[in-house]
Enzyme design. Sequence first.
Site, mmCIF file in Angstrom:
data_model
loop_
_atom_site.group_PDB
_atom_site.id
_atom_site.type_symbol
_atom_site.label_atom_id
_atom_site.label_comp_id
_atom_site.label_asym_id
_atom_site.label_seq_id
_atom_site.Cartn_x
_atom_site.Cartn_y
_atom_site.Cartn_z
ATOM 1 N N HIS A 30 0.704 -1.203 0.017
ATOM 2 C CA HIS A 30 0.148 0.143 -0.084
ATOM 3 C C HIS A 30 1.019 1.115 0.051
ATOM 4 O O HIS A 30 1.468 1.470 1.143
ATOM 5 C CB HIS A 30 -0.863 0.059 1.369
ATOM 6 N N HIS A 32 1.518 5.351 -1.816
ATOM 7 C CA HIS A 32 0.941 6.248 -2.533
ATOM 8 C C HIS A 32 2.341 7.217 -2.979
ATOM 9 O O HIS A 32 3.035 7.766 -2.502
ATOM 10 C CB HIS A 32 0.418 7.531 -1.667
ATOM 11 N N LYS A 119 -8.924 -1.076 -6.149
ATOM 12 C CA LYS A 119 -9.183 -0.571 -4.747
ATOM 13 C C LYS A 119 -10.695 -0.298 -4.514
ATOM 14 O O LYS A 119 -10.997 0.668 -5.531
ATOM 15 C CB LYS A 119 -8.122 0.679 -4.780
ATOM 16 N N HIS A 156 -10.507 0.011 1.687
ATOM 17 C CA HIS A 156 -10.477 0.978 2.633
ATOM 18 C C HIS A 156 -11.735 0.723 3.458
ATOM 19 O O HIS A 156 -12.692 0.997 3.266
ATOM 20 C CB HIS A 156 -10.339 2.318 1.975
ATOM 21 N N HIS A 194 -4.514 -1.295 6.123
ATOM 22 C CA HIS A 194 -4.487 -0.554 7.103
ATOM 23 C C HIS A 194 -5.429 -0.526 8.304
ATOM 24 O O HIS A 194 -5.848 0.469 8.859
ATOM 25 C CB HIS A 194 -4.142 0.975 6.668
ATOM 26 N N ASP A 267 0.844 2.599 3.614
ATOM 27 C CA ASP A 267 -0.111 3.423 3.456
ATOM 28 C C ASP A 267 0.637 4.870 3.571
ATOM 29 O O ASP A 267 0.139 5.964 4.254
ATOM 30 C CB ASP A 267 -1.152 3.405 4.205
#
Length: 365
Positions: A30, A32, A119, A156, A194, A267
């Site tokens: 995960h 970004h 996702k 999520h 997460h 994350d």
Amino acid sequence: RYHSNYGIMASQATAPEGTKLTITLPDDFHHHFRDGPSTANVLEHATQQFGRCIAMPNLRPPVTTTEMALEYRQRILSSLPKELPHGSFEPLMTLYLTDNTSPDEIKKAFATGHIKACKYYPAGATTNSDAGVTDVKKTYPALRAMEEIGMVLCIHSEVSTPGIDIFDREPVFIEEIIKPLVKDMPKLKIVMEHISTKEAVDYVMSAPDNVKASITCHHLLYNRNALLVGGIKPHFYCLPILKRETHREALLGAATSGSNKFFLGTDSAPHAVEVKEAACGCAGAYTAHCAVQLYAEAFDSMGALDKLEAFCSFHGADHYQLPRNTQQITLEKKSWIVPKRYSFGISQLVPIRAGESVAWSIVSN
């Protein structure tokens, strides 16, 4: 053993200074990377400690098609450092699931070999999630295609329903969305990303083997006091939000248990300092600069360094049906001070532990 107001714990069983630990090169399931000039800054950190990273698709506009995902992959590859510490780095791409994602798009994406997952963002749940799912039932045709071909669904796991307390959104999501979904699609490979609560730990442990979870290093090391005590600390504001100490302890227990139900997903979410330190700041904690070292701190606090490699390097790769990395990294218990800021495109960002020490270092690749 003691715990500070922030929740960081220490144990008499922690390893002595100078301890070295060599593990298989980890993967991050995960991450970004953002898009544009700042991507290169993020990759400078991520490539130091990961062989592969799942690239989140919540760009503007979101990555909703195969073509967009492949184009984004190419932009990531073109932003890589000229010299890679481990000789290679692979971004693992994802599609942003919407109410209208078609089964044909799912199959087309998976057939590329580069797009490993979809996702699921509940609409409005986190950064750039406005185009997310409004009703899980609308995604069922796409999810059935994923179940059929073995594509992973990353979730999520928080409701975005108005009126639900922000500290309760994960447990409510489990009851309202996850449990019915798992019952309806018993072969769909799911990652609850997460996770941040004891309820999520308990559910994943009891769920069928196709349901697993990633855990961030900041949720292992910090409770909500880090965000709220002594003034608002915007760089600890993330979603899912940091929770009570009892939840952090449950996450630590799960991560260090050796169970293959849990694996690394940072994350790590970079934001320019001016949009974090604002009247309405963005959610996201940046840990790409020292994530594996922070996981080592967490596992060391539990006397569980022998479980670190499987959590960081094996369980996630196995769930995604990827070969385990063959490269290695060596960690040493040798503290260093994190810079107060890092470059982030034309701006800067403030990382977790800015100006403070991290107990472990990567000393060789």
